[in-house]
Write a protein that holds these residues in place. Structure first.
Motif, PDB file in Angstrom:
ATOM      1  N   LEU A 170       0.836  -1.205   0.000  1.00 30.82           N
ATOM      2  CA  LEU A 170       0.000   0.000   0.000  1.00 30.82           C
ATOM      3  C   LEU A 170       0.870   1.254   0.000  1.00 30.82           C
ATOM      4  O   LEU A 170       0.624   2.202  -0.762  1.00 30.82           O
ATOM      5  CB  LEU A 170      -0.902  -0.006   1.233  1.00 30.82           C
ATOM      6  CG  LEU A 170      -1.723   1.272   1.414  1.00 30.82           C
ATOM      7  CD1 LEU A 170      -2.898   1.288   0.441  1.00 30.82           C
ATOM      8  CD2 LEU A 170      -2.210   1.424   2.834  1.00 30.82           C
ATOM      9  N   VAL A 171       1.909   1.232   0.848  1.00 28.77           N
ATOM     10  CA  VAL A 171       2.822   2.365   0.906  1.00 28.77           C
ATOM     11  C   VAL A 171       3.447   2.577  -0.479  1.00 28.77           C
ATOM     12  O   VAL A 171       3.537   3.705  -0.969  1.00 28.77           O
ATOM     13  CB  VAL A 171       3.920   2.134   1.963  1.00 28.77           C
ATOM     14  CG1 VAL A 171       4.907   3.289   1.970  1.00 28.77           C
ATOM     15  CG2 VAL A 171       3.292   1.967   3.335  1.00 28.77           C
ATOM     16  N   MET A 172       3.855   1.466  -1.119  1.00 26.57           N
ATOM     17  CA  MET A 172       4.429   1.550  -2.457  1.00 26.57           C
ATOM     18  C   MET A 172       3.461   2.240  -3.420  1.00 26.57           C
ATOM     19  O   MET A 172       3.851   3.151  -4.157  1.00 26.57           O
ATOM     20  CB  MET A 172       4.765   0.159  -2.983  1.00 26.57           C
ATOM     21  CG  MET A 172       5.319   0.162  -4.384  1.00 26.57           C
ATOM     22  SD  MET A 172       4.823  -1.309  -5.299  1.00 26.57           S
ATOM     23  CE  MET A 172       3.084  -1.018  -5.539  1.00 26.57           C
ATOM     24  N   ALA A 173       2.202   1.825  -3.407  1.00 31.19           N
ATOM     25  CA  ALA A 173       1.233   2.383  -4.344  1.00 31.19           C
ATOM     26  C   ALA A 173       1.055   3.882  -4.131  1.00 31.19           C
ATOM     27  O   ALA A 173       1.029   4.669  -5.080  1.00 31.19           O
ATOM     28  CB  ALA A 173      -0.102   1.664  -4.188  1.00 31.19           C
ATOM     29  N   ILE A 174       0.983   4.281  -2.849  1.00 33.62           N
ATOM     30  CA  ILE A 174       0.782   5.700  -2.543  1.00 33.62           C
ATOM     31  C   ILE A 174       2.000   6.517  -2.969  1.00 33.62           C
ATOM     32  O   ILE A 174       1.887   7.552  -3.625  1.00 33.62           O
ATOM     33  CB  ILE A 174       0.496   5.894  -1.036  1.00 33.62           C
ATOM     34  CG1 ILE A 174      -0.845   5.254  -0.672  1.00 33.62           C
ATOM     35  CG2 ILE A 174       0.483   7.377  -0.677  1.00 33.62           C
ATOM     36  CD1 ILE A 174      -1.136   5.245   0.809  1.00 33.62           C
TER      37      ILE A 174
END
Lengths: 294, 408
Positions: A170-174
């Motif tokens: 999720l952090v990667m996507a953001i």
């Protein structure tokens, strides 16, 4: 907005159901929770008030202290590792690699799973009886040991491992979205100046995507405070009380131990913790937005 | 859209007729979900349906979750007709809050006081009123052993704790896990503790432990062996205890992976459901030394709906305690009937041993009966913490247990 000021009433009307839900379900329940936490209720709510007695009890309880300290260890490690991993993955994805969509899906996939599934999967993988340890031993490495999940001093790191596996995508996507928003001209400028790429990311790109990183941090922090399902599915709070967390303490006292006043006091303490994280962050962001505006 | 609207209309009509036609439908919340358990609860459901009622099954996995579901519905004003609770202090708060309907009319009409053991009636009676329908009794302290495992090391079923640990050493040398312990819930550590306590201190010591002078008793020499055995047991178990469910642990005995297992009578039903014969492939006894049987039980709590009991509730209470249902139900569950007059000749060796203990008066009521859920929860979680602490000594056990008894 000024252009639509004539239709404002409609806007408020349309928002009414949301406001009612927020007021009744969220604010109302929070107030009720607080009120019950001031009583001596056991299984059912009774309104015999003894004010902050439950909080006094709660803060003295070793079980609560253990849960809170576990949560702090878990939370700090989880957020830090997730941010680092997420940022590195986002940078790697940002190199215009082939098959980006595929990798993005793979990295984000764990987040699509519930914590219960994540917990169960990792419980099986890490179970010394039939998980990684048994598999490697089966290959002939008889002395291989990886039994953190049953070691009271290590089990909390297992929790971090599983949570990072789920959360870093999720952090990667953001952050990837943030990276894509970085002006291409900036990159060209750094190239002309001959600045190495590994210097550009921390010194120039990171400050630009700081709001994105803050958003990711808030999302992670909130999931830390409400950590319950992962713990229940992965370790059940064990071995011993090595992975007990406040949310589990609250749930246990709510029904199994028939002590809802104490449980609600715990829930309010969790709310206080969340507010303590969110309020400074909110003001920090408003302050920096004002500064940028001025 | 037209079809959708039609579907809605049909559902609505069906729902309306359902309310009209089945005044005697009974929603029942319970946590009997394993193979043997659902067979057992099916017996009551079938009997209830046979009397013209309609059983609406609300099975919730896990006792905590099932109780939570039932309590939420009571608080929300939409209680089920009946909800499963544990016999004893479990319903104290519900009774205090006047949520439950007194069952006096059924208890008097069916002469419960004459057909049920006094201790059971005491456990469902508050201020002279009956507040629970006893469903079954369970011995909680059976010692199971894998016959295969014991034969491999040439051992008999142990009759003392010393023999138990001696056999345990042999099993370990043979590469078999000596003692299987379930660990997904605190209550399993409580359960093992209860078994050790009953076998060491006997009926009188048990009453001292649960009485007002419990903490002092824990510090006496009479209690000492309990702490020593509890401190020794974890070293005879494997590392996979934490998080393991009781039925998975039970499997370890069935496939000869482990030697011994302490569990309640519900394991007897599960052993039978897995195609084994209790007493044949799996040996059993009450504790190692035929000490008192620690008896727990289950009841239906019946929430008040309007004034007094509804017809459906009366019918369910009568059906549950009838001779026929008790016989078939306890046979399926591996449990013991709550009333006299039930033919127990069909019981397997393990259940018969339990029934004999009760008949001889060699039984005590489980800690669940007297201790509040809060006290039980505290004791269970302390025992769980001690279990994984390999440095824990008998003194630690004494102090911790005495502490819980003092503080709750």
């Amino acid at each position: 907005m000024a252009k639509f000021s004539g239709t404002r009433a409609h806007v408020y009307l349309a928002m009414m159901p949301v406001w009612i839900i927020v007021l009744v379900a969220l604010v109302g329940s929070t107030i009720w929770t607080f009120v019950i936490s001031l009583t001596s209720s056991k299984l059912l709510p009774v309104y015999k008030f003894n004010f902050f007695h439950q909080y006094e009890l709660l803060l003295k309880l070793p079980a609560w202290q253990v849960a809170v300290s576990n949560l702090i260890v878990f939370g700090l490690l989880f957020i830090a590792i997730c941010l680092v991993f997420g940022f590195i993955m986002a940078i790697m994805m940002d190199q215009r690699i082939r098959g980006e969509a595929l990798f993005r899906t793979i990295f984000l996939y764990p987040y699509a799973m519930s914590f219960v599934v994540t917990g169960l999967v990792w419980q099986w993988v890490l179970n010394p009886g039939f998980g990684i340890q048994a598999a490697v031993r089966g290959l002939g490495f008889e002395t291989f040991t990886f039994d953190w999940i049953v070691q009271p001093k290590r089990a909390i790191y297992v929790l971090v491992l599983a949570a990072v596996w789920q959360g870093s995508g999720l952090v990667m996507a953001i952050l990837l979205a943030g990276l894509r928003g970085v002006d291409e001209d900036l990159w060209k400028a750094t190239r002309i100046d001959g600045i190495a790429k590994w210097r550009v990311y921390p010194s120039i790109v990171l400050p630009i995507i700081a709001p994105m990183a803050a958003t990711a941090t808030v999302l992670l922090a909130v999931s830390v405070v409400k950590a319950y399902d992962l713990v229940v599915a992965l370790t059940g709070g064990g071995p011993g009380n090595a992975t007990e967390v406040p949310a589990k303490f609250v749930m246990e006292n709510l029904f199994a131990r028939q002590n809802i006043a104490l449980a609600n006091a715990g829930a309010i303490m969790m709310l206080v913790a969340v507010v303590a994280i969110l309020v400074p962050m909110y003001y920090a962001r408003r302050y920096s937005a004002q500064k940028a505006g001025a | 859209m037209k079809y959708l609207a039609l579907a809605f209309a049909t559902t609505a009509t069906t729902a309306l007729t359902a309310i009209g036609a089945h005044a005697q439908s009974a929603e029942v919340v319970h946590w009997w979900t394993s193979a043997a358990e659902s067979a057992g609860v099916g017996v009551i459901a079938h009997a209830y349906d046979g009397l013209g009622g309609e059983w609406i099954d609300q099975a919730v996995a896990g006792s905590d979750a099932a109780k939570a579901a039932a309590i939420s519905r009571m608080v929300g004003g939409n209680p089920p007709e009946a909800a499963q609770f544990s016999l004893g202090a479990d319903i104290d708060n519900l009774v205090d809050s006047a949520v439950l309907a007194p069952l006096d009319q059924v208890a008097t009409a069916d002469h419960w006081a004459d057909i049920m053991p006094a201790a059971v009636m005491d456990a469902v009676t508050r201020d002279g009123h009956v507040y629970g329908v006893p469903i079954q009794l369970q011995g909680t302290n059976f010692l199971f052993a894998s016959r295969d495992a014991l034969e491999k090391v040439g051992a008999e079923m142990p009759q003392t704790w010393d023999a138990f640990f001696a056999t345990g050493d042999k099993l370990r040398d043979a590469g078999i896990i000596p003692f299987a312990q379930a660990g997904d819930r605190d209550v399993w550590f409580m359960n093992t503790f209860q078994a050790v306590l009953a076998s060491v201190v006997g009926t009188e010591g048990w009453n001292e432990f649960t009485g007002p002078n419990g903490p002092e008793f824990v510090r006496t020499e009479a209690f000492r062996p309990v702490a020593e055995i509890m401190a020794k047991l974890p070293s005879y178990a494997d590392v996979g205890v934490s998080g393991r469910q009781w039925n998975i642990t039970n499997q370890m005995i069935l496939n000869g992976e482990a030697g011994f297992f302490i569990m309640g009578g519900w394991a007897i039903g599960e052993i039978g459901a897995a195609g084994f014969t209790p007493g044949e492939e799996v040996l059993c006894g009450v504790g190692p030394n035929q000490g008192p049987l620690v008896v727990a039980g289950d009841i239906w709590a019946m929430p008040a709906k309007g004034d007094g009991l509804t017809e459906a509730q009366v019918k369910l209470a009568e059906v549950t305690t009838s001779v026929e249902v008790q016989a078939a139900f306890t046979a399926a569950m591996g449990s013991l009937p709550v009333r006299s007059g039930v033919d127990t000749s069909g019981f397997n060796a393990c259940a018969a041993a339990g029934a004999a203990s009760i008949a001889e008066g060699n039984s005590v009521m489980a800690l669940f009966i007297n201790f509040s859920p809060e006290k039980l929860g505290a004791l269970g979680s302390e025992l769980k913490v001690l279990w994984v602490n390999s440095d824990a000594t008998a003194d630690d056990y004494v102090e911790t247990i005495a502490g819980v008894l003092e503080n709750y």
